[in-house]
Design a protein around this motif. Structure first.
Motif, mmCIF file in Angstrom:
data_model
loop_
_atom_site.group_PDB
_atom_site.id
_atom_site.type_symbol
_atom_site.label_atom_id
_atom_site.label_comp_id
_atom_site.label_asym_id
_atom_site.label_seq_id
_atom_site.Cartn_x
_atom_site.Cartn_y
_atom_site.Cartn_z
ATOM 1 N N TYR A 1 66.233 16.370 57.284
ATOM 2 C CA TYR A 1 67.172 15.270 57.093
ATOM 3 C C TYR A 1 68.129 15.651 55.976
ATOM 4 O O TYR A 1 67.704 16.020 54.874
ATOM 5 C CB TYR A 1 66.452 13.971 56.742
ATOM 6 C CG TYR A 1 67.383 12.789 56.612
ATOM 7 C CD1 TYR A 1 67.787 12.077 57.731
ATOM 8 C CD2 TYR A 1 67.880 12.409 55.363
ATOM 9 C CE1 TYR A 1 68.659 10.999 57.622
ATOM 10 C CE2 TYR A 1 68.745 11.328 55.239
ATOM 11 C CZ TYR A 1 69.135 10.625 56.382
ATOM 12 O OH TYR A 1 70.001 9.572 56.271
ATOM 13 N N THR A 2 69.437 15.582 56.248
ATOM 14 C CA THR A 2 70.456 15.887 55.257
ATOM 15 C C THR A 2 71.034 14.580 54.724
ATOM 16 O O THR A 2 71.575 13.775 55.489
ATOM 17 C CB THR A 2 71.578 16.749 55.855
ATOM 18 O OG1 THR A 2 71.022 17.963 56.373
ATOM 19 C CG2 THR A 2 72.615 17.101 54.792
ATOM 20 N N SER B 1 73.349 27.297 44.837
ATOM 21 C CA SER B 1 72.438 26.662 45.793
ATOM 22 C C SER B 1 71.013 26.812 45.280
ATOM 23 O O SER B 1 70.659 27.835 44.675
ATOM 24 C CB SER B 1 72.569 27.284 47.192
ATOM 25 O OG SER B 1 72.223 28.641 47.172
ATOM 26 N N ILE B 2 70.227 25.785 45.500
ATOM 27 C CA ILE B 2 68.851 25.742 44.999
ATOM 28 C C ILE B 2 67.940 25.303 46.137
ATOM 29 O O ILE B 2 68.273 24.394 46.903
ATOM 30 C CB ILE B 2 68.723 24.764 43.817
ATOM 31 C CG1 ILE B 2 69.656 25.195 42.664
ATOM 32 C CG2 ILE B 2 67.287 24.676 43.330
ATOM 33 C CD1 ILE B 2 69.750 24.182 41.545
ATOM 34 N N ASP B 3 66.799 25.952 46.266
ATOM 35 C CA ASP B 3 65.807 25.498 47.236
ATOM 36 C C ASP B 3 64.413 25.734 46.671
ATOM 37 O O ASP B 3 64.206 26.548 45.766
ATOM 38 C CB ASP B 3 65.972 26.179 48.594
ATOM 39 C CG ASP B 3 65.790 27.682 48.543
ATOM 40 O OD1 ASP B 3 64.661 28.142 48.340
ATOM 41 O OD2 ASP B 3 66.796 28.404 48.719
ATOM 42 N N GLY B 4 63.464 25.007 47.205
ATOM 43 C CA GLY B 4 62.079 25.144 46.788
ATOM 44 C C GLY B 4 61.175 24.497 47.812
ATOM 45 O O GLY B 4 61.627 23.760 48.694
ATOM 46 N N TRP C 1 76.128 16.923 47.039
ATOM 47 C CA TRP C 1 75.267 18.094 46.865
ATOM 48 C C TRP C 1 74.615 18.545 48.173
ATOM 49 O O TRP C 1 73.928 19.547 48.197
ATOM 50 C CB TRP C 1 74.182 17.815 45.839
ATOM 51 C CG TRP C 1 74.695 17.678 44.439
ATOM 52 C CD1 TRP C 1 75.993 17.613 44.032
ATOM 53 C CD2 TRP C 1 73.893 17.574 43.256
ATOM 54 N NE1 TRP C 1 76.067 17.488 42.679
ATOM 55 C CE2 TRP C 1 74.800 17.464 42.156
ATOM 56 C CE3 TRP C 1 72.531 17.571 43.003
ATOM 57 C CZ2 TRP C 1 74.351 17.353 40.842
ATOM 58 C CZ3 TRP C 1 72.084 17.456 41.694
ATOM 59 C CH2 TRP C 1 72.988 17.359 40.628
ATOM 60 N N LYS C 2 74.810 17.794 49.239
ATOM 61 C CA LYS C 2 74.252 18.101 50.552
ATOM 62 C C LYS C 2 72.735 18.383 50.504
ATOM 63 O O LYS C 2 72.257 19.395 51.026
ATOM 64 C CB LYS C 2 74.977 19.292 51.181
ATOM 65 C CG LYS C 2 76.464 19.058 51.382
ATOM 66 C CD LYS C 2 77.156 20.280 51.947
ATOM 67 C CE LYS C 2 78.643 20.048 52.102
ATOM 68 N NZ LYS C 2 79.343 21.249 52.623
ATOM 69 N N PRO C 3 71.978 17.494 49.903
ATOM 70 C CA PRO C 3 70.522 17.729 49.850
ATOM 71 C C PRO C 3 69.886 17.598 51.230
ATOM 72 O O PRO C 3 70.249 16.721 52.012
ATOM 73 C CB PRO C 3 70.022 16.644 48.902
ATOM 74 C CG PRO C 3 71.066 15.569 48.975
ATOM 75 C CD PRO C 3 72.365 16.261 49.214
ATOM 76 N N PHE D 1 62.878 21.591 50.103
ATOM 77 C CA PHE D 1 64.014 20.808 49.646
ATOM 78 C C PHE D 1 65.134 21.755 49.248
ATOM 79 O O PHE D 1 64.899 22.730 48.536
ATOM 80 C CB PHE D 1 63.632 19.922 48.460
ATOM 81 C CG PHE D 1 64.672 18.898 48.105
ATOM 82 C CD1 PHE D 1 64.994 17.892 48.998
ATOM 83 C CD2 PHE D 1 65.335 18.932 46.894
ATOM 84 C CE1 PHE D 1 65.948 16.948 48.687
ATOM 85 C CE2 PHE D 1 66.296 17.991 46.564
ATOM 86 C CZ PHE D 1 66.608 16.987 47.469
ATOM 87 N N GLU D 2 66.365 21.475 49.731
ATOM 88 C CA GLU D 2 67.521 22.332 49.460
ATOM 89 C C GLU D 2 68.688 21.466 49.007
ATOM 90 O O GLU D 2 68.884 20.364 49.524
ATOM 91 C CB GLU D 2 67.949 23.086 50.728
ATOM 92 C CG GLU D 2 66.836 23.829 51.449
ATOM 93 C CD GLU D 2 67.228 24.188 52.873
ATOM 94 O OE1 GLU D 2 68.111 25.052 53.038
ATOM 95 O OE2 GLU D 2 66.668 23.596 53.811
ATOM 96 N N PHE D 3 69.492 21.970 48.068
ATOM 97 C CA PHE D 3 70.702 21.273 47.680
ATOM 98 C C PHE D 3 71.644 22.251 46.982
ATOM 99 O O PHE D 3 71.249 23.346 46.567
ATOM 100 C CB PHE D 3 70.405 20.073 46.778
ATOM 101 C CG PHE D 3 69.760 20.409 45.460
ATOM 102 C CD1 PHE D 3 70.510 20.489 44.300
ATOM 103 C CD2 PHE D 3 68.394 20.628 45.382
ATOM 104 C CE1 PHE D 3 69.920 20.785 43.083
ATOM 105 C CE2 PHE D 3 67.792 20.928 44.167
ATOM 106 C CZ PHE D 3 68.562 21.016 43.010
ATOM 107 N N SER D 4 72.920 21.827 46.863
ATOM 108 C CA SER D 4 73.949 22.674 46.267
ATOM 109 C C SER D 4 74.768 21.839 45.289
ATOM 110 O O SER D 4 75.717 21.146 45.689
ATOM 111 C CB SER D 4 74.855 23.257 47.356
ATOM 112 O OG SER D 4 75.846 24.084 46.802
ATOM 113 N N PRO D 5 74.430 21.871 43.995
ATOM 114 C CA PRO D 5 75.136 21.031 43.019
ATOM 115 C C PRO D 5 76.536 21.518 42.687
ATOM 116 O O PRO D 5 77.308 20.808 42.046
ATOM 117 C CB PRO D 5 74.231 21.123 41.781
ATOM 118 C CG PRO D 5 73.519 22.429 41.917
ATOM 119 C CD PRO D 5 73.317 22.620 43.391
ATOM 120 N N HIS D 6 76.889 22.734 43.110
ATOM 121 C CA HIS D 6 78.203 23.305 42.853
ATOM 122 C C HIS D 6 78.511 24.266 43.992
ATOM 123 O O HIS D 6 77.586 24.817 44.619
ATOM 124 C CB HIS D 6 78.199 24.035 41.498
ATOM 125 C CG HIS D 6 79.524 24.563 41.076
ATOM 126 N ND1 HIS D 6 79.974 25.820 41.442
ATOM 127 C CD2 HIS D 6 80.511 24.011 40.306
ATOM 128 C CE1 HIS D 6 81.173 26.023 40.915
ATOM 129 N NE2 HIS D 6 81.520 24.943 40.222
#
Length: 488
Positions: A320-321, A388-391, A326-328, A379-384
């Motif tokens: 689910y986006t 990009s960050i995922d975990g 940040w497109k989490p 969980f993935e998101f892009s604050p800038h």
């Protein structure tokens, strides 16, 4: 605005005021659809591009000097990765290792100017230093050609699709490296320091932008040799065909495919194998929602070392986006891959992973697509735009407690203790928590920092104790990676 007008009647003149007519507002134009291709949103399943993503067409680079070189694709890429591996369960010695892995690639491709003939050459130099363990071909493959192929490209041999895209036919021959479907059965392994590649032929009908495409091949895998030039495995053939149906890609993309592996016995020196693997994958986004899906099922049959092959796998992912800048994206995955149920019967249920990419299963490279049950939350998101960050959190069980855990104690050891045919060592491999940050430091430099903590389960501890006389509760994997490209 107001406008005075004269109104006429049967016997009098009248004056009236009415609003001045305004021109109709222009309707915003809907962007015209130019391709049927939709990328799967599922985690770490997008195949490497062709040519590779570090390659640029020279006419489209930031350098005006090259503006006329539309016929030349070129790229240079270097990656350095530092790893800290503490109590790596793949090893036969529980210690802390600090390897440095270096990989340099160069690609040259020629197209258009000699059409229909095209060609490409890709060089790669892979090395590893500062490890406590002997060199192996996962890290070492210096001065090697991983692609050298010629191609006949007929750009509109099959006409055009409804969007006006050409339907080409592409015939390649030579040494090749590519990825397909979700990379789990055919990948060139971008994470590993060395690359899967093949020698043979590949014929493709259509292209990625079309509503349908068929990719076929018959190749022999290349054996990575640390000290000498690589050569193909003449006793083994890998072949297959993949269909892509994208007509309804706004909702669903369907990929039916077949892969096969044939290996001769080399006059009794190795097992004879004939394995056939039909499969189907479907991915997309549920209409009028932010819910995406990726569904995949595979069956395998044939003969493997005189045993009847009967193996299977199914993979499910839903995500689910969230509506946010940040497109989490939050996703749940479950994968089941069969293992051999009974070591004493005449049937082999162990799934054959062919030449797949293991990293989507676990970031520490512990898990491969064999004898595994694996639920995972990511969980993935892009604050800038440059970050990009995922975990995620994962759990791992053996699908069959009498079959092996492939990578356990299976590097640099002649007698792996990765199987308990009695099933008395349990089936819980362990659980993992991991995180990763990708940061584009400059337009030419990408950096990645990652960490994974693996908590050993009952099976892992019991087999470590049986093999080494000691065991650990957990292991740690930390890495820093820097990639530098020649062009934006």
């Amino acid at each position: 605005m107001l406008q005075i007008v004269q109104a006429t009647g049967s016997d009098t003149y009248k004056w009236a005021i009415k609003p001045k007519e305004q021109p109709a507002a222009a309707k915003p134009e809907t962007p015209q659809k130019t391709t049927y291709f939709q990328r799967a949103r599922s985690y770490a399943t997008t195949p490497e591009s062709d040519p590779p993503r570090y390659v640029r067409n020279m006419a489209k680079t930031e350098y005006p000097t090259f503006k006329d070189l539309h016929w030349l694709d070129f790229g240079v890429d270097h990656r350095t990765r530092f790893e800290l591996r503490d109590d790596d369960i793949r090893r036969n010695n529980l210690l802390t290792d600090y390897p440095f892995l270096l990989r340099t690639r160069t690609y040259v491709g020629i197209k258009n100017i000699l059409d229909p003939f095209r060609m490409a050459v890709e060089f790669q130099d892979s090395r590893g230093y500062n490890s406590e363990f002997p060199r192996d071909n996962r890290d070492w493959n210096p001065y090697e050609l991983i692609q050298t192929y010629g191609e006949l490209y007929f750009k509109d041999a099959l006409g055009k699709d409804d969007l006006g895209n050409n339907r080409p036919i592409r015939i390649r021959g030579g040494r090749m490296a590519w990825e397909a479907v979700d990379r789990r059965l055919l990948g060139n392994n971008q994470w590993r320091n060395t690359t899967n590649n093949f020698e043979g032929f590949r014929v493709t009908f259509g292209q990625e932008a079309n509503d349908w495409e068929i990719d076929t091949w018959g190749v022999q895998p290349v054996i990575r040799d640390i000290d000498d030039f690589d050569g193909r495995n003449k006793s083994q053939w890998f072949y297959g065909a993949i269909g892509h149906w994208r007509k309804w890609s706004d909702v669903i993309t369907i990929q039916p495919y077949f892969m096969g592996l044939k290996q001769d016995d080399r006059e009794g020196r190795q097992p004879e194998r004939d394995i056939y693997s039909p499969a189907i994958r479907a991915y997309g986004v549920l209409p009028k929602t932010n819910i995406d899906f990726d569904l995949h099922t595979i069956y395998q049959f044939g003969r493997d070392n005189s045993l009847k092959k009967s193996a299977w796998s199914y993979l499910l992912e839903f995500g689910y986006t969230f509506k946010h800048d940040w497109k989490p994206r939050l996703s749940a995955f479950y994968g089941f891959v069969s293992g051999d149920r009974d070591p004493n019967d005449n049937v082999d249920n162990r799934f054959e992973r062919f030449f797949g990419f293991a990293r989507p299963w676990s970031p520490d490279d512990y898990i491969v697509m064999e004898n595994i049950k694996a639920p995972k939350i990511v969980f993935e998101f892009s604050p800038h735009k440059d970050v990009s960050i995922d975990g995620g959190y994962s759990w791992f069980w053996l699908a069959s407690d009498t079959d092996r855990f492939n990578n356990l104690l299976n590097i640099s050891t002649p007698n792996p203790f990765n199987r308990d045919a009695t099933g008395q060592s349990g089936d819980f491999i362990g659980q993992s928590i991991n995180a990763r940050v990708n940061y584009k430091l400059t337009p030419l430099v990408d950096t990645t920092i990652g960490y994974s903590h693996f908590m050993n389960g009952e099976f892992t501890k019991n087999r470590q104790m049986a093999a080494l006389g000691e065991s650990r509760d957990s292991s740690n994997f930390f890495y820093v990676e820097v990639s530098i490209r020649a062009f934006k």
